[in-house]
Design a protein around this motif. Structure first.
Motif, PDB file in Angstrom:
ATOM      1  N   UNK A 156       8.232  -2.912 -16.346  1.00  0.00           N
ATOM      2  CA  UNK A 156       7.474  -1.761 -15.140  1.00  0.00           C
ATOM      3  C   UNK A 156       8.155  -2.049 -14.104  1.00  0.00           C
ATOM      4  N   UNK A 157       9.039  -2.677 -13.417  1.00  0.00           N
ATOM      5  CA  UNK A 157       9.102  -2.956 -12.348  1.00  0.00           C
ATOM      6  C   UNK A 157      11.099  -2.222 -11.766  1.00  0.00           C
ATOM      7  N   UNK A 206       8.949 -12.149  -2.937  1.00  0.00           N
ATOM      8  CA  UNK A 206       7.478 -11.574  -4.329  1.00  0.00           C
ATOM      9  C   UNK A 206       6.947 -10.981  -2.609  1.00  0.00           C
ATOM     10  N   UNK A 207       6.529 -11.024  -1.540  1.00  0.00           N
ATOM     11  CA  UNK A 207       5.450 -10.377  -0.650  1.00  0.00           C
ATOM     12  C   UNK A 207       6.199  -8.817  -0.690  1.00  0.00           C
ATOM     13  N   UNK A 208       7.094  -8.322  -0.654  1.00  0.00           N
ATOM     14  CA  UNK A 208       7.718  -7.067  -0.502  1.00  0.00           C
ATOM     15  C   UNK A 208       7.461  -6.178  -1.531  1.00  0.00           C
ATOM     16  N   UNK A 209       7.280  -6.961  -3.026  1.00  0.00           N
ATOM     17  CA  UNK A 209       6.433  -6.188  -4.547  1.00  0.00           C
ATOM     18  C   UNK A 209       5.311  -5.528  -3.723  1.00  0.00           C
ATOM     19  N   UNK A 210       4.327  -5.740  -2.559  1.00  0.00           N
ATOM     20  CA  UNK A 210       3.637  -5.461  -2.579  1.00  0.00           C
ATOM     21  C   UNK A 210       3.815  -3.423  -1.626  1.00  0.00           C
ATOM     22  N   UNK A 211       4.589  -3.665  -0.974  1.00  0.00           N
ATOM     23  CA  UNK A 211       4.668  -2.393  -0.268  1.00  0.00           C
ATOM     24  C   UNK A 211       5.559  -1.609  -1.018  1.00  0.00           C
ATOM     25  N   UNK A 212       6.872  -1.808  -2.691  1.00  0.00           N
ATOM     26  CA  UNK A 212       7.762  -1.404  -3.114  1.00  0.00           C
ATOM     27  C   UNK A 212       6.693   0.752  -2.960  1.00  0.00           C
ATOM     28  N   UNK A 234       7.963   2.787  -4.860  1.00  0.00           N
ATOM     29  CA  UNK A 234       8.237   3.422  -6.186  1.00  0.00           C
ATOM     30  C   UNK A 234       7.035   3.330  -7.142  1.00  0.00           C
ATOM     31  N   UNK A 235       6.734   4.987  -7.387  1.00  0.00           N
ATOM     32  CA  UNK A 235       5.543   5.286  -8.099  1.00  0.00           C
ATOM     33  C   UNK A 235       5.001   4.076  -9.249  1.00  0.00           C
ATOM     34  N   UNK A 236       6.243   4.171  -9.540  1.00  0.00           N
ATOM     35  CA  UNK A 236       6.115   2.822 -10.600  1.00  0.00           C
ATOM     36  C   UNK A 236       6.005   1.401 -10.851  1.00  0.00           C
ATOM     37  N   UNK A 237       5.844   1.060  -9.806  1.00  0.00           N
ATOM     38  CA  UNK A 237       5.255  -0.707  -8.925  1.00  0.00           C
ATOM     39  C   UNK A 237       4.413  -0.562  -7.605  1.00  0.00           C
ATOM     40  N   UNK A 238       4.399   0.740  -7.589  1.00  0.00           N
ATOM     41  CA  UNK A 238       2.391   0.922  -7.212  1.00  0.00           C
ATOM     42  C   UNK A 238       1.512   0.980  -7.682  1.00  0.00           C
ATOM     43  N   UNK A 239       1.372   1.388  -9.410  1.00  0.00           N
ATOM     44  CA  UNK A 239       0.588   0.800 -10.294  1.00  0.00           C
ATOM     45  C   UNK A 239       0.512   0.064 -10.819  1.00  0.00           C
ATOM     46  N   UNK A 240       1.870  -1.245 -10.344  1.00  0.00           N
ATOM     47  CA  UNK A 240       1.433  -2.283 -10.438  1.00  0.00           C
ATOM     48  C   UNK A 240       0.934  -3.234  -9.714  1.00  0.00           C
ATOM     49  N   UNK A 241       1.168  -2.705  -8.624  1.00  0.00           N
ATOM     50  CA  UNK A 241       1.356  -3.243  -6.924  1.00  0.00           C
ATOM     51  C   UNK A 241      -0.865  -3.234  -6.872  1.00  0.00           C
ATOM     52  N   UNK A 242      -1.129  -1.970  -7.608  1.00  0.00           N
ATOM     53  CA  UNK A 242      -2.156  -1.902  -7.369  1.00  0.00           C
ATOM     54  C   UNK A 242      -3.551  -2.526  -7.776  1.00  0.00           C
ATOM     55  N   UNK A 243      -3.262  -3.455  -8.960  1.00  0.00           N
ATOM     56  CA  UNK A 243      -4.255  -4.802  -9.795  1.00  0.00           C
ATOM     57  C   UNK A 243      -3.407  -6.252  -9.493  1.00  0.00           C
ATOM     58  N   UNK A 274      -4.094   8.940   1.402  1.00  0.00           N
ATOM     59  CA  UNK A 274      -4.142   8.849   0.458  1.00  0.00           C
ATOM     60  C   UNK A 274      -3.043   9.067  -0.323  1.00  0.00           C
ATOM     61  N   UNK A 275      -2.080   9.794   0.619  1.00  0.00           N
ATOM     62  CA  UNK A 275      -0.392  10.055  -0.086  1.00  0.00           C
ATOM     63  C   UNK A 275      -0.285   9.493  -0.910  1.00  0.00           C
ATOM     64  N   UNK A 276       0.984   9.333  -2.141  1.00  0.00           N
ATOM     65  CA  UNK A 276       1.694   8.386  -2.975  1.00  0.00           C
ATOM     66  C   UNK A 276       2.961   8.487  -2.325  1.00  0.00           C
ATOM     67  N   UNK A 277       4.099   7.605  -2.381  1.00  0.00           N
ATOM     68  CA  UNK A 277       5.564   7.776  -1.812  1.00  0.00           C
ATOM     69  C   UNK A 277       5.563   7.327  -0.462  1.00  0.00           C
ATOM     70  N   UNK A 278       6.434   7.671   0.421  1.00  0.00           N
ATOM     71  CA  UNK A 278       6.984   6.906   1.145  1.00  0.00           C
ATOM     72  C   UNK A 278       6.134   7.387   2.670  1.00  0.00           C
ATOM     73  N   UNK A 279       5.720   6.539   3.457  1.00  0.00           N
ATOM     74  CA  UNK A 279       4.723   7.042   4.605  1.00  0.00           C
ATOM     75  C   UNK A 279       4.767   6.811   5.319  1.00  0.00           C
TER      76      UNK A 279
END
Length: 462
Positions: free
Chosen positions: A209-210, A222-228, A230-239, A296-301
Motif C-alpha cells: 500500500x506504500x 522506518x521513522x520517515x514512513x510516518x511523515x510521507x 503521499x496520500x496512500x502512505x498517510x492512510x497507512x500511517x494513521x493507524x 487539517x489539509x492533506x498533502x505537503x505542508x
C-alpha cells in the motif's frame, strides 16, 4: 567585341546573431531590492530578539566536507541521498558539498574551535544561504536563506521550551498570526530501537500500500514512513503505533515538562505523532511552527520553522557527549506568508535632502559637502552621474525630498549654496559654513508643522 559590364561584388556584412539570454538556475531566486525590504526587516527582528536572549552570532563555511553531512544527517535520508549539491574538489580525495543545513557545520566548528571550554550552555545563531536539490515549488527553492540558532551544552526541558518560545516571538514580532506549534518526541537511543521494530512489524503487512520511497524506507529509515506526504502512505500511517506510548521514563518526563512549560507561556501546540523531521540526528523533542489553516489539509505542508533536540550529534562528530537543541527559520517562506497576509514592513526613513550640482568644480565640491551632510546625520541623496540641473531636480521630485541644495560654479567659488524648499519653490542663499545649522533648522520646522497638522486632524475626528 565590347566587354560586358559586371556588377561590383559587395562584401556581405556579418549578421549579428542575438545572443541567447542566460537565465538563473532552476529552483533559485533573485532577491531584488523590493525583496530586501522584507529580508532586512526579518533580519533586524531576528537579530534584536536573539541578542536579547544572549545569543551570539557565528558563521560557518558554505561548503563543508561531504562526510560531515553524511555522518550528521544520515546516509539514508532524502537530503543526503537526493538533495545535496556535491562539488568537485581540487583533488580526487577532496569531496565538498554546499551546506544543506546549518547545525552540522555549527557542531563541527564547536568541536574544532574548542568551544566546549566556554561557559555553557552556549547560545549561537547564524544567518545565510542553504542549498538543497529539491523539486522547486512555491516556498521550496534550491537556494534559500535560514535563520538558525542553537543552545549547546544544556539538557533541561526548559531549553527546548525556550527555543520554541524564541522562534514564536520572532514570528509574532514580524506580525504573523494564527500559528500553531506541532510537537512530538521521537525518544532516545534507549526507547527508539524498540519503537523502530514496532513500526517495521506494523508496516510489513502493508508494504504493497506504500509508495516506492516508503518501501525502501522500511529497512533503512522506518521513522520517515510516518511523515510521507503521499496520500496512500498517510492512510497507512494513521493507524501506526505512536511514539508517545513507547517512550522510556526519562523521555516521557522530559516531554511532559516541555508541554507544561508551553502551557505556562500560552503558546498553542498540537501533538503530532507523525512528526519526525528529516534529519537522523534528532532525539527527544521535535517541533515545527505552521499556519493553523494548513493543519487539517492533506498533502505537503510547509512549516515556517522547525527544530528539535540533538543530544548525540556532537559525540557522533568526534566531540564529548554534549546535549543541544536548535531551530531553523525559513526566510523565503516568511516573506511569502507576510505578502499573502499583506504585512508590509515599516519603511526605512527616506532622505529629506537632495544635493544637486552644476559644473565640474561644483561636482568636486559636492563630494565634500555630501560627506559633511552624512557626518552631520542628515539623510541626503545625490545624482553625481547626471550633469543637467533639470534632470537632477526631476530626480529630487521623484525622491519627494523636502529640500534641494543647489551648488553651481559661482556658489562653489564663493563658498555658498542655494537651499530650495521643494514645497514652495522658494530658494535662499546661505554660506557653506552655516549650511548644516540652516538645514537642520528648516527640517525641524517642517517636522513641527507636520505634527501640528496631525494634532489638528485628531481633534477634528473627536
Amino acid at each position: 567585341m565590347p566587354r560586358k559590364k559586371t556588377k561590383p561584388i559587395l562584401s556581405k556584412k556579418p549578421v549579428k546573431r542575438r545572443r541567447e539570454k542566460i537565465q538563473r538556475p532552476r529552483g533559485m531566486k533573485d532577491l531584488l531590492p523590493a525583496d530586501f525590504v522584507y529580508v532586512d526587516f526579518i533580519k533586524s527582528i531576528a537579530d534584536s530578539t536573539l541578542r536579547t536572549y544572549s545569543f551570539r552570532r557565528m558563521d560557518t563555511p558554505i561548503a563543508e566536507s561531504v562526510d560531515l553531512f553524511v555522518r550528521a544527517i544520515g546516509e539514508d535520508t532524502d537530503i543526503v541521498e537526493k538533495e545535496m549539491f556535491v562539488l568537485k574538489g581540487r583533488s580526487r580525495e577532496e569531496k565538498l558539498a554546499l551546506r544543506p543545513e546549518f547545525t552540522a557545520g555549527v557542531c563541527r566548528a564547536y568541536i574544532e574551535n574548542g568551544m566546549a571550554s566556554m561557559p555553557q550552555p552556549l547560545k549561537l545563531f547564524s544567518w545565510g544561504p542553504i542549498f538543497r536539490g529539491e523539486r522547486p515549488q512555491s516556498g521550496r527553492y534550491r537556494q534559500f536563506n535560514q535563520i538558525n540558532f542553537e543552545i549547546i551544552g544544556g539538557s533541561k526541558p526548559a531549553l527546548d521550551a525556550q527555543t520554541i518560545q524564541i522562534a514564536w516571538r520572532i514570528l509574532e514580532r514580524l506580525g504573523l498570526k494564527n500559528l500553531v506549534v506541532q510537537i512530538n518526541s521521537i525518544g532516545c537511543e534507549e526507547c527508539r530501537p524498540v519503537y523502530r521494530q514496532m513500526l517495521i512489524d506494523y508496516y510489513k503487512p502493508n508494504v504493497n500500500k506504500l509508495c516506492a520511497d516508503c518501501k525502501r524506507r522500511i529497512k533503512k529509515n522506518p521513522l520517515r514512513l510516518l511523515d510521507c506526504k503521499e496520500e496512500k502512505c498517510q492512510r497507512v500511517a494513521s493507524n501506526a503505533p505512536q511514539m508517545f506510548d513507547n517512550l522510556c521514563e526519562d523521555c516521557h518526563d522530559h516531554f511532559k515538562l516541555v508541554l507544561e512549560l508551553l502551557d505556562e507561556l500560552d503558546i498553542p501546540y498540537m501533538l503530532n505523532s507523525s512528526l519526525v523531521r528529516g534529519l537522523d540526528y534528532y532525539t527527544k523533542t521535535v517541533f515545527e511552527i505552521r499556519r493553523e489553516e494548513d493543519i487539517n489539509h492533506s498533502g505537503s505542508q510547509l512549516s515556517l520553522c522547525g527544530g528539535g533536540r540533538y543530544d548525540g550529534l556532537i559525540e557522533l562528530l568526534g566531540g564529548s557527549p554534549t546535549p543541544a537543541v536548535g531551530v531553523a527559520i525559513g526566510v523565503e517562506r516568511i516573506i511569502l506568508e507576510m505578502k499573502e497576509k499583506k504585512i508590509v514592513p515599516p519603511e526605512f526613513p527616506k532622505p529629506r535632502v537632495f544635493l544637486a550640482q552644476l559644473g565640474e568644480l561644483a561636482k568636486r565640491e559636492g563630494f565634500k559637502i555630501f560627506e559633511r551632510l552624512y557626518l552631520a546625520d542628515i539623510d541626503v541623496v545625490e545624482s553625481f552621474g547626471r550633469d543637467s540641473l533639470k534632470s537632477q531636480l526631476k530626480q529630487a521630485e521623484k525622491q519627494k525630498v523636502q529640500l534641494t541644495l543647489i551648488l553651481g560654479q559661482k556658489e562653489a567659488v564663493d563658498g555658498n549654496i542655494l537651499i530650495r524648499d521643494m514645497g514652495t519653490g522658494i530658494q535662499e542663499v546661505t554660506s557653506q559654513e552655516k549650511m548644516i545649522g540652516d538645514i537642520k533648522e528648516r527640517l525641524k520646522a517642517k517636522e513641527d508643522e507636520r505634527n501640528d497638522k496631525i494634532k489638528m486632524a485628531k481633534k477634528k475626528t473627536k
